[in-house]
Design a protein around this motif. Structure first.
Motif, PDB file in Angstrom:
ATOM      1  N   ALA A   1     -54.480 -13.480  64.824  1.00 36.61           N
ATOM      2  CA  ALA A   1     -53.681 -13.374  63.771  1.00 36.61           C
ATOM      3  C   ALA A   1     -53.058 -14.374  63.686  1.00 36.61           C
ATOM      4  O   ALA A   1     -51.765 -14.639  64.222  1.00 36.61           O
TER       5      ALA A   1
ATOM      6  N   GLY B   1     -49.591 -16.836  60.778  1.00 34.01           N
ATOM      7  CA  GLY B   1     -48.746 -17.226  60.117  1.00 34.01           C
ATOM      8  C   GLY B   1     -48.406 -18.404  59.670  1.00 34.01           C
ATOM      9  O   GLY B   1     -48.060 -19.081  61.092  1.00 34.01           O
TER      10      GLY B   1
ATOM     11  N   LYS C   1     -50.132 -20.351  53.225  1.00 33.20           N
ATOM     12  CA  LYS C   1     -51.845 -20.053  53.882  1.00 33.20           C
ATOM     13  C   LYS C   1     -52.722 -20.850  53.901  1.00 33.20           C
ATOM     14  O   LYS C   1     -53.521 -21.655  54.401  1.00 33.20           O
TER      15      LYS C   1
ATOM     16  N   THR D   1     -60.073 -11.021  51.586  1.00 32.80           N
ATOM     17  CA  THR D   1     -58.389 -11.340  51.769  1.00 32.80           C
ATOM     18  C   THR D   1     -58.105  -9.574  52.184  1.00 32.80           C
ATOM     19  O   THR D   1     -58.815  -8.746  51.773  1.00 32.80           O
TER      20      THR D   1
ATOM     21  N   VAL E   1     -47.790  -8.528  53.126  1.00 32.96           N
ATOM     22  CA  VAL E   1     -48.352  -9.661  53.734  1.00 32.96           C
ATOM     23  C   VAL E   1     -48.965 -10.400  52.603  1.00 32.96           C
ATOM     24  O   VAL E   1     -49.584  -9.506  52.150  1.00 32.96           O
TER      25      VAL E   1
ATOM     26  N   GLU F   1     -53.245 -12.376  53.108  1.00 27.92           N
ATOM     27  CA  GLU F   1     -54.214 -13.293  54.050  1.00 27.92           C
ATOM     28  C   GLU F   1     -55.536 -13.022  53.712  1.00 27.92           C
ATOM     29  O   GLU F   1     -55.828 -12.562  52.731  1.00 27.92           O
TER      30      GLU F   1
ATOM     31  N   ASP G   1     -56.696 -14.305  61.209  1.00 30.00           N
ATOM     32  CA  ASP G   1     -56.725 -13.815  60.124  1.00 30.00           C
ATOM     33  C   ASP G   1     -55.393 -14.970  59.649  1.00 30.00           C
ATOM     34  O   ASP G   1     -55.009 -14.948  60.222  1.00 30.00           O
TER      35      ASP G   1
ATOM     36  N   MET H   1     -52.243 -15.701  57.173  1.00 32.55           N
ATOM     37  CA  MET H   1     -50.997 -15.026  56.964  1.00 32.55           C
ATOM     38  C   MET H   1     -49.901 -16.362  56.049  1.00 32.55           C
ATOM     39  O   MET H   1     -49.161 -16.584  57.328  1.00 32.55           O
TER      40      MET H   1
END
Length: 158
Positions: free
Chosen positions: A15, A17, A21, A39, A47, A49, A64, A66
């Motif tokens: 994941a 971040g 995004k 999603t 979050v 994502e 992912d 995020m």
């Protein structure tokens, strides 16, 4: 520690971040060619994502992408940018009991449904006085592997 009643089978997800995004999607989806498969939004987890994937079948790995719903609130899914690593576990319940007994610190919340619908829990990035083993700065998600993933990994080690 040969009495371990569970196996880590493989990587389920990573994941990442950022504050936007769309910028993450530009790299991972538009440039590298991953496919967006879903999603997920959660006020509680702060979050928004996009779930993207590489590979297929039981060996598919999620990436992912995020961004925080509110950059000022916690958790700050953009900090650190490599937010967490998810590991497939063949018996999550047994793993949590055994790991806690051996001093591993978990984040609050216990085992719960994750964004992809699997049972999950998280090893805290830092140990504590009561539970001295943590992720040494890395948040680690333990994910209950479904039967097809367990079977596929068993075939690769047989």
């Amino acid at each position: 520690m040969s009495d371990r009643p569970f196996k880590v089978l493989g990587i389920q997800q990573i994941a990442v971040g950022g504050l936007d995004k769309a910028r993450l999607k530009k790299l991972w989806v538009d440039t590298l060619g991953l496919t967006v498969t879903g999603t997920f939004k959660s006020e509680r987890e702060n979050v928004d994502e996009d779930i993207s994937a590489l590979g297929s079948g039981p060996f598919k790995v999620e990436v992912d992408l995020m961004q925080p719903l509110d950059p000022e609130k916690k958790p700050k899914v953009q900090d650190p940018p490599l937010n967490h690593v998810g590991l497939w576990i063949d018996d999550l319940q047994a793993a949590v009991v055994w790991l806690e007994k051996h001093g591993v610190r978990f984040t609050p919340g216990g085992i719960r449904k994750g964004a992809a619908g699997y049972d999950v829990c998280f090893i805290h990035p830092k140990g504590s006085a009561e539970s001295p083993i943590g992720g040494e700065g890395v948040l680690i998600e333990l994910v209950q592997a479904p039967r097809d993933v367990i079977d596929a990994f068993a075939r690769t080690t047989a």
